[in-house]
Design a protein around this motif. Structure first.
Motif, short mmCIF file in Angstrom:
data_model
loop_
_atom_site.label_atom_id
_atom_site.label_comp_id
_atom_site.label_asym_id
_atom_site.label_seq_id
_atom_site.Cartn_x
_atom_site.Cartn_y
_atom_site.Cartn_z
N THR A 1 0.93 -1.13 0.00
CA THR A 1 0.10 -0.22 -0.09
C THR A 1 0.79 1.39 -0.01
O THR A 1 0.73 2.14 -0.79
N ILE A 2 1.75 1.20 0.88
CA ILE A 2 2.62 2.36 0.81
C ILE A 2 3.46 2.62 -0.42
O ILE A 2 3.68 3.67 -0.73
N ALA A 3 3.90 1.51 -1.14
CA ALA A 3 4.54 1.59 -2.39
C ALA A 3 3.76 2.19 -3.33
O ALA A 3 4.21 2.89 -4.24
N PRO B 1 -2.36 0.08 15.08
CA PRO B 1 -2.67 0.24 13.70
C PRO B 1 -1.15 -0.02 13.05
O PRO B 1 -0.25 0.25 13.94
N GLY B 2 -1.20 -0.32 11.99
CA GLY B 2 0.43 -0.25 11.25
C GLY B 2 0.29 0.25 9.71
O GLY B 2 -0.51 0.82 9.37
N PRO B 3 1.47 0.33 9.27
CA PRO B 3 1.83 1.18 8.03
C PRO B 3 0.57 0.38 7.00
O PRO B 3 0.47 -0.91 6.79
N GLY B 4 -0.08 1.38 5.99
CA GLY B 4 -0.84 0.96 5.15
C GLY B 4 -2.40 1.05 5.68
O GLY B 4 -3.17 1.05 4.69
N ASP B 5 -2.40 1.21 6.88
CA ASP B 5 -3.92 1.57 7.36
C ASP B 5 -4.22 2.78 6.99
O ASP B 5 -3.27 3.80 6.82
N TYR C 1 -7.50 4.39 -3.40
CA TYR C 1 -6.78 3.79 -4.72
C TYR C 1 -5.58 2.95 -4.19
O TYR C 1 -5.38 1.89 -4.75
N CYS C 2 -4.84 3.38 -3.34
CA CYS C 2 -3.62 2.54 -3.16
C CYS C 2 -3.94 1.35 -2.06
O CYS C 2 -3.30 0.34 -2.45
#
Length: 259
Positions: A53-55, A173-177, A118-119
């Protein structure tokens, strides 16, 4: 795709929120006041789904994507794509926005939630996963949908009175949330124990002069609006929940406490 949406849906909209510039009467989302300490300790674990998601978000951060064709528009049509592919809007809703919603204060809808959606969708589709609840174009609708699905972690459940993460917090929570603020949405990049966190956000700006686009922002659980209320509503638990099975299977250890 989530279980409650079709390929092209006529969206149920919070037009007041989508049709109003959330930064019109105030400073940018990141006004430079939040400092992330170099030795700050991360509070969450990354998952492959969150990394994906971050990418997706980083592509537009590095570009960088800017509104270079008018308010809420860009010359390459990426913002339009966020709505059509991220939210599954039918093209005519975007193309004829003011005809459909003449009371909107902007020629095209605010796009922070569409960017985050979108991500998320791209990452979920690539992983073959089902999105747990419908992705929405406004912060308030998104919060309502994810709370109904049991996937919204509200600010007060995670942070104590001093703004740090509560010792008794059951979920982190974590990266991409997705991060839901009052009238705005971002993607969580990293969360720290002291209550600060970094995001990648669309439909925002930093510094002066104003050039709206995609930026990395420093945030804090203690930030407040002009009315004295906290900016942060909570977090939509996506990658931190749905990416955990992958991480657990790869590590061979016990499931992380963040899920």
């Amino acid at each position: 795709m989530s279980s409650d949406e079709t390929q092209e849906q006529e969206p149920t909209l919070d037009v007041e929120e989508l049709g109003r510039d959330h930064l019109e009467d105030g400073p940018p989302d990141d006004d430079g006041s939040v400092i992330i300490l170099a030795f700050a300790e991360p509070a969450s674990l990354a998952t492959s789904l969150g990394t994906a998601t971050i990418a997706q978000a980083e592509k537009f951060l590095k570009m960088p994507l800017r509104e270079d064709a008018g308010v809420n528009r860009d010359s390459n049509g990426y913002i339009r794509t966020f709505f059509l592919e991220g939210l599954k809007w039918p093209p005519e809703t975007w193309e004829h926005w003011l005809e459909k919603f003449p009371n909107s204060g902007v020629a095209k809808p605010e796009w922070c939630a569409a960017f985050g959606s979108y991500c998320v969708r791209k990452a979920y589709d690539a992983a073959g996963k089902t999105i747990p609840a419908r992705l929405c174009g406004s912060a308030s609708d998104l919060a309502a949908k994810y709370e109904a699905a049991g996937r919204l972690l509200r600010r007060e459940k995670l942070f104590g009175e001093d703004g740090t993460i509560r010792a008794d917090a059951e979920v982190v929570p974590g990266p991409g949330d997705l991060v839901v603020f009052k009238g705005h949405v971002g993607i969580l990049r990293e969360l720290y124990l002291d209550g600060t966190f970094t995001t990648i956000e669309g439909n925002t700006y930093k510094g002066s002069p104003r050039h709206d686009g995609v930026y990395q922002c420093n945030r804090s659980s203690t930030e407040k609006r002009a009315d004295g209320n906290f900016k942060l509503v909570g977090f939509c638990l996506l990658a931190s929940r749905d990416g955990a099975v992958e991480q657990h299977a790869q590590s061979g250890g016990s499931a992380p406490a963040t899920v």
